[in-house]
Design an enzyme around this catalytic site. Structure first.
Site, PDB file in Angstrom:
ATOM      1  N   MET A   1      37.755  45.017  34.503  1.00 50.16           N
ATOM      2  CA  MET A   1      38.833  45.798  35.128  1.00 50.16           C
ATOM      3  C   MET A   1      39.775  46.328  34.047  1.00 50.16           C
ATOM      4  O   MET A   1      40.058  45.662  33.077  1.00 50.16           O
ATOM      5  CB  MET A   1      39.617  44.897  36.080  1.00 50.16           C
ATOM      6  CG  MET A   1      40.553  45.650  36.990  1.00 50.16           C
ATOM      7  SD  MET A   1      41.575  44.567  37.973  1.00 50.16           S
ATOM      8  CE  MET A   1      40.445  44.092  39.257  1.00 50.16           C
ATOM      9  N   CYS A   2      40.236  47.552  34.217  1.00 53.56           N
ATOM     10  CA  CYS A   2      41.221  48.148  33.328  1.00 53.56           C
ATOM     11  C   CYS A   2      42.085  49.087  34.155  1.00 53.56           C
ATOM     12  O   CYS A   2      41.752  49.392  35.290  1.00 53.56           O
ATOM     13  CB  CYS A   2      40.555  48.963  32.215  1.00 53.56           C
ATOM     14  SG  CYS A   2      39.664  47.967  31.005  1.00 53.56           S
ATOM     15  N   GLY A   3      43.161  49.541  33.586  1.00 52.44           N
ATOM     16  CA  GLY A   3      43.991  50.529  34.268  1.00 52.44           C
ATOM     17  C   GLY A   3      44.046  51.810  33.458  1.00 52.44           C
ATOM     18  O   GLY A   3      44.150  51.767  32.230  1.00 52.44           O
TER      19      GLY A   3
ATOM     20  N   ARG B   1      45.769  44.995  36.052  1.00 55.02           N
ATOM     21  CA  ARG B   1      44.422  45.490  35.770  1.00 55.02           C
ATOM     22  C   ARG B   1      44.081  45.375  34.288  1.00 55.02           C
ATOM     23  O   ARG B   1      42.899  45.447  33.939  1.00 55.02           O
ATOM     24  CB  ARG B   1      44.283  46.963  36.192  1.00 55.02           C
ATOM     25  CG  ARG B   1      44.416  47.224  37.667  1.00 55.02           C
ATOM     26  CD  ARG B   1      44.083  48.674  37.996  1.00 55.02           C
ATOM     27  NE  ARG B   1      42.663  48.922  37.819  1.00 55.02           N
ATOM     28  CZ  ARG B   1      41.758  48.783  38.777  1.00 55.02           C
ATOM     29  NH1 ARG B   1      42.126  48.410  39.984  1.00 55.02           N
ATOM     30  NH2 ARG B   1      40.481  49.006  38.543  1.00 55.02           N
TER      31      ARG B   1
END
Lengths: 231, 297
Positions: free
Chosen positions: B1-3, B32
């Protein structure tokens, strides 16, 4: 909706989500109306309610809004993030805007109404709930859906109804492609009645005769080694 | 997960407030991506005689003023604007010569980006910590590409933080993961690409730049990427005058866009857009899979 009781107000710019959900999980007086202001895309708003109350969310919701709902009516005046009303058991969830992916995933009962479009995988693994989408649905909707109905007033994306069990999909617009073992079938009187009833409940007006029925060809029910994975 | 976070300001009057408007978006994506974060801010381009190089040195005691003095003796029209352990070097000398000089004289100094518009900052830590360290609220410019990283396939290091760059005024951030980064890397190394990290995203960044450099339009480059990339991605990309966004055909990773006549704001989730001015009247939509969206300054 819109009960006569004074709404119980939760302002998520001042109160925590946990306070809201804790209140919604406590002993509840049937018919109580909750108003949630400044939801601002928070996750898991109004999840896990098990009482006939109303929750009005005044803005956009994040992931999993109204998940696992039982008995309650939840209205989102805005858009919903992924997994709205996932695993709903009963009651009703309305989204006035669009819903992201996985709307109504594995819902066992109740009615989910999405005014705008729904993203990919709408009604994936539906287990008996009903979903009405005022707009279009993304690809892989109703994948492995077992029971219930998905009514799509717009178009459907790729792979609609892939590996369907006994759920039925009704589409008013075009279908980009059908998934494995899904087929378009004639609309019977009972289908017209189902679509009319669900559209009526959703407050959407279209002639039921505009819709196509998509259901399982039931070829996947029995393993066919000669099919070489082609269905 | 990343933003992922992007903001393009259409209204010139807002451009001095680019950082101030972007920082809450970045911090809004902390859950995130708590491991590292980075920002590529695009300013009005410097004169065509000049290039800007974003420099990074891990050593907090590094003597940037000393470096600036030596650079000024060796190259033309040098200025260095220092923010903690990053420096934005502007010079009228050819970039290749500056790079070679840095590699020899200061191998501990890394070039994060090159261009006339791009300034790049990235480091490990919570988005709020990185933002404080480099004074992100004071950034100004036309548009920004930013990222919060939750590391899944390579270590938490400054080099593995996003954004990634290649060539000039080109950057990319990524939410997702690629299953074939090794084959992408080998393919690009054969045509001369030099990798600086272990992150799968660097391959995506260099691949798209390679296609664009070869004459593809962004749409054509991404069409090739759909064929050659095995994995999930939402990519946000920046050029000197554009932001571009694309999601993989399965739309595995989220993205939301909010557009008004003042700005275009992009994020993984609406919650990091909620504070923006006039957001209640913005056109909010979810980008469709496989479609290339772009906005020009």
């Amino acid at each position: 909706m819109g009960g006569l009781t004074t709404p119980v107000l939760f302002d998520l710019s001042k109160q925590t989500l946990r306070e809201l959900n804790k209140a919604l999980h406590g002993p509840l007086v049937p018919g109580t109306v909750y108003r949630v202001e400044n939801p601002d895309g928070a996750h898991s708003i109004a999840v896990g309610i098990n009482a006939p109350v109303e929750v009005h969310i005044e803005g956009h919701a994040g992931y999993y809004a109204a998940g696992m709902n039982m008995l309650a009516t939840v209205v989102i005046y805005g858009n919903a993030g992924p997994g709205v009303a996932e695993n709903m058991m009963s009651g009703r969830v309305d989204v006035t805007g669009f819903a992201s992916g996985g709307a109504g995933a594995s819902a066992h009962g109740g009615l989910l109404v999405i005014g705008g479009d729904a993203g990919l995988r709408c009604g994936i693994s539906l287990k008996g709930g009903d979903i009405v989408v005022g707009g279009s649905v993304g690809s892989f909707s109703a994948f492995m859906a077992q029971a219930g109905n998905l009514v799509v007033c717009g178009d459907a994306g790729e792979g609609l109804g892939d590996s369907l069990y006994e759920a039925v999909v009704y589409v008013r617009g075009t279908i980009q492609s059908l998934g494995a073992d899904a087929q378009v079938e004639p609309m019977a009187e009972s289908d017209l009645a189902t679509v009319s009833s669900l559209l009526g409940a959703a407050g959407i007006s279209h002639p039921a005769s505009d819709f196509k029925r998509v259901a399982s060809a039931r070829n996947l029910y029995h393993w066919n080694a000669d099919a070489n994975q082609e269905y | 997960m990343c933003g992922i976070v992007g903001l393009l300001l259409k209204n010139e009057a807002l451009r001095p407030r680019l950082g101030e408007l972007m920082v809450p978006m970045l911090i809004g994506m902390t859950e995130r991506g708590p491991d590292s974060s980075g920002v590529a801010a695009f300013t009005t381009p410097v004169d065509c005689r000049f290039r800007k190089l974003s420099l990074y040195c891990a050593d907090a005691t590094f003597q940037w003023k000393h470096l600036e003095g030596l650079l000024s003796e060796a190259f033309e029209d040098v200025t260095v604007v220092i923010r903690a352990n990053h420096g934005i070097l502007t010079t009228a000398s050819p970039v290749d010569g500056v790079r070679r000089w840095l590699q020899t004289a200061f191998p501990q100094v890394h070039v994060l980006s090159v261009g006339r518009a791009i300034d790049l900052y990235k480091d490990v830590g919570l988005p709020s910590e990185v933002s404080d360290r480099y004074a992100f609220p004071s950034l100004s410019g036309t548009h920004v590409v930013a990222h919060t990283r939750m590391a899944t396939e390579s270590a938490v290091t400054p080099a593995n933080a996003h954004p990634y760059t290649a060539g000039e005024d080109w950057c990319l951030v990524h939410n997702g993961s690629l299953a074939n980064p090794g084959s992408i890397r080998r393919k690009l190394e054969k045509v001369g690409a030099k990798f600086e990290s272990d992150c799968d995203t660097e391959g995506a960044c260099r691949y798209l730049h390679w296609r664009l450099d070869g004459g593809d339009t962004l749409e054509e480059a991404l069409h090739h990427a759909f064929e050659d990339f095995d994995g999930f991605f939402t990519f946000l990309m920046g050029t000197h005058n554009k932001l571009a966004l694309v999601r993989d055909p399965f739309a595995c990773k989220p993205a939301v866009v909010a557009e008004t006549d003042q700005y275009v704001a992009i994020s993984s989730e609406f919650r990091s857009l909620a504070h923006l001015p006039d957001i209640r009247n913005a056109n909010v939509f979810e980008p469709k899979p496989s479609e290339v969206y772009s906005w020009a300054v």
